[in-house]
Design a protein around this motif. Structure first.
Motif, PDB file in Angstrom:
ATOM      1  N   ASN A 280       6.854  -3.085  -1.281  1.00 17.22           N
ATOM      2  CA  ASN A 280       7.625  -3.663  -0.212  1.00 17.22           C
ATOM      3  C   ASN A 280       6.846  -3.532   1.086  1.00 17.22           C
ATOM      4  OD1 ASN A 280       9.449  -4.330   1.767  1.00 17.22           O
ATOM      5  ND2 ASN A 280      11.098  -3.120   0.913  1.00 17.22           N
ATOM      6  N   THR A 281       6.324  -4.639   1.562  1.00 21.24           N
ATOM      7  CA  THR A 281       5.495  -4.595   2.758  1.00 21.24           C
ATOM      8  C   THR A 281       6.258  -4.965   4.016  1.00 21.24           C
ATOM      9  OG1 THR A 281       4.793  -6.884   2.491  1.00 21.24           O
ATOM     10  CG2 THR A 281       3.427  -5.189   1.426  1.00 21.24           C
TER      11      THR A 281
ATOM     12  N   THR B 159      15.010   1.950  -6.822  1.00 24.53           N
ATOM     13  CA  THR B 159      13.927   1.693  -5.877  1.00 24.53           C
ATOM     14  C   THR B 159      12.642   1.435  -6.650  1.00 24.53           C
ATOM     15  OG1 THR B 159      14.972   3.184  -4.307  1.00 24.53           O
ATOM     16  CG2 THR B 159      12.668   2.665  -3.924  1.00 24.53           C
ATOM     17  N   TYR B 160      11.925   0.423  -6.235  1.00 24.87           N
ATOM     18  CA  TYR B 160      10.647   0.117  -6.875  1.00 24.87           C
ATOM     19  C   TYR B 160       9.562   1.032  -6.333  1.00 24.87           C
ATOM     20  CZ  TYR B 160      12.560  -4.078  -8.968  1.00 24.87           C
ATOM     21  OH  TYR B 160      13.296  -4.948  -9.729  1.00 24.87           O
ATOM     22  N   SER B 161       8.675   1.458  -7.210  1.00 26.46           N
ATOM     23  CA  SER B 161       7.553   2.308  -6.822  1.00 26.46           C
ATOM     24  C   SER B 161       6.561   1.513  -5.983  1.00 26.46           C
ATOM     25  CB  SER B 161       6.848   2.833  -8.076  1.00 26.46           C
ATOM     26  OG  SER B 161       5.702   3.569  -7.703  1.00 26.46           O
ATOM     27  N   THR B 162       5.902   2.195  -5.081  1.00 31.03           N
ATOM     28  CA  THR B 162       4.832   1.565  -4.301  1.00 31.03           C
ATOM     29  C   THR B 162       3.466   1.982  -4.847  1.00 31.03           C
ATOM     30  OG1 THR B 162       4.904   3.403  -2.735  1.00 31.03           O
ATOM     31  CG2 THR B 162       6.212   1.440  -2.190  1.00 31.03           C
ATOM     32  N   LYS B 163       3.480   2.756  -5.931  1.00 24.68           N
ATOM     33  CA  LYS B 163       2.222   3.259  -6.509  1.00 24.68           C
ATOM     34  C   LYS B 163       1.807   2.423  -7.708  1.00 24.68           C
ATOM     35  CE  LYS B 163       2.922   7.934  -4.978  1.00 24.68           C
ATOM     36  NZ  LYS B 163       3.925   8.921  -5.068  1.00 24.68           N
ATOM     37  N   ASP B 164       0.516   2.204  -7.828  1.00 22.07           N
ATOM     38  CA  ASP B 164      -0.019   1.512  -9.005  1.00 22.07           C
ATOM     39  C   ASP B 164      -0.077   2.487 -10.164  1.00 22.07           C
ATOM     40  OD1 ASP B 164      -0.426  -0.968  -7.792  1.00 22.07           O
ATOM     41  OD2 ASP B 164      -2.330  -0.328  -6.930  1.00 22.07           O
TER      42      ASP B 164
ATOM     43  N   ARG C 178       3.960  -0.237  -9.586  1.00 25.97           N
ATOM     44  CA  ARG C 178       4.286  -1.221  -8.555  1.00 25.97           C
ATOM     45  C   ARG C 178       4.257  -2.652  -9.103  1.00 25.97           C
ATOM     46  NH1 ARG C 178       1.346  -4.375  -5.182  1.00 25.97           N
ATOM     47  NH2 ARG C 178      -0.615  -3.546  -5.945  1.00 25.97           N
ATOM     48  N   THR C 179       3.331  -2.928  -9.985  1.00 22.27           N
ATOM     49  CA  THR C 179       3.220  -4.277 -10.549  1.00 22.27           C
ATOM     50  C   THR C 179       3.732  -4.360 -11.982  1.00 22.27           C
ATOM     51  OG1 THR C 179       0.936  -3.830 -11.215  1.00 22.27           O
ATOM     52  CG2 THR C 179       1.272  -4.917  -9.083  1.00 22.27           C
TER      53      THR C 179
ATOM     54  N   TRP D 165       6.436 -12.716  -6.727  1.00 20.34           N
ATOM     55  CA  TRP D 165       5.979 -11.679  -7.653  1.00 20.34           C
ATOM     56  C   TRP D 165       5.503 -12.374  -8.902  1.00 20.34           C
ATOM     57  CZ3 TRP D 165      10.128  -7.192  -7.937  1.00 20.34           C
ATOM     58  CH2 TRP D 165      10.192  -6.541  -6.707  1.00 20.34           C
TER      59      TRP D 165
ATOM     60  N   SER E 183      10.850 -13.272  -7.341  1.00 19.34           N
ATOM     61  CA  SER E 183      10.923 -11.840  -7.672  1.00 19.34           C
ATOM     62  C   SER E 183      12.171 -11.568  -8.511  1.00 19.34           C
ATOM     63  CB  SER E 183      10.966 -10.999  -6.395  1.00 19.34           C
ATOM     64  OG  SER E 183      12.211 -11.154  -5.739  1.00 19.34           O
TER      65      SER E 183
END
Length: 148
Positions: A1-2, A28-33, A36-37, A72, A77
């Motif tokens: 989430n940018t 909540t979605y992770s921001t870590k690879d 994240r994807t 996405w 998304s």
């Protein structure tokens, strides 16, 4: 989430004096690879869409509904898919916009298929939008097109 889509939505709100509904998921979605994807990719592949924190608003009092989200995996998304699944646009004019860093893919085609009962207008793709005069010019041009 940018925060890019939020920035655009807030700009549009100022230009139109609109209400804002924020699409929020229960988890909540992770921001870590790689999560994240990979998590959204799996949701797309399985059709197991995320639950939303709250139902879409009643849109009966609106003439034009602007709906924006990030791209996405070159499409809508999964949180937006959940919103479109639950929303009923009931013959309202719906104008989609997206923000992306790598292309639009089938975003607008997928959006149109999923926007139940809506009259979907021409969408606006914002590739890596930055706040400022250039963004304002793009938004003003799009708003003049869809308000006709």
């Amino acid at each position: 989430n940018t925060g890019t889509t939020k920035l655009v939505a807030e700009r549009l709100q100022k230009k139109t004096n609109a209400d804002i509904y924020v699409i929020e998921t229960v988890k909540t979605y992770s921001t870590k690879d790689p999560e994240r994807t990979q998590v959204p990719k799996k949701e797309l592949e399985t059709g197991n869409l995320p639950a939303l924190k709250k139902s879409p608003p009643n849109m009966s009092s609106y003439d034009l509904i602007l709906v924006g989200g990030p791209v996405w995996w070159y499409t809508v998304s999964t949180p937006m898919m959940s919103f479109l699944r639950d929303a009923d646009f009931a013959g309202k004019r719906v104008a989609p916009f997206n923000t992306n860093k790598g292309g639009n893919g089938d975003y607008f085609e997928a959006f149109k298929k999923q926007a139940k009962n809506g009259i979907v207008l021409d969408g606006l793709e914002l590739y890596q939008p930055k706040a400022g005069a250039e963004l304002d010019k793009e938004l003003d041009a799009w708003l003049s097109l869809i308000r006709k």
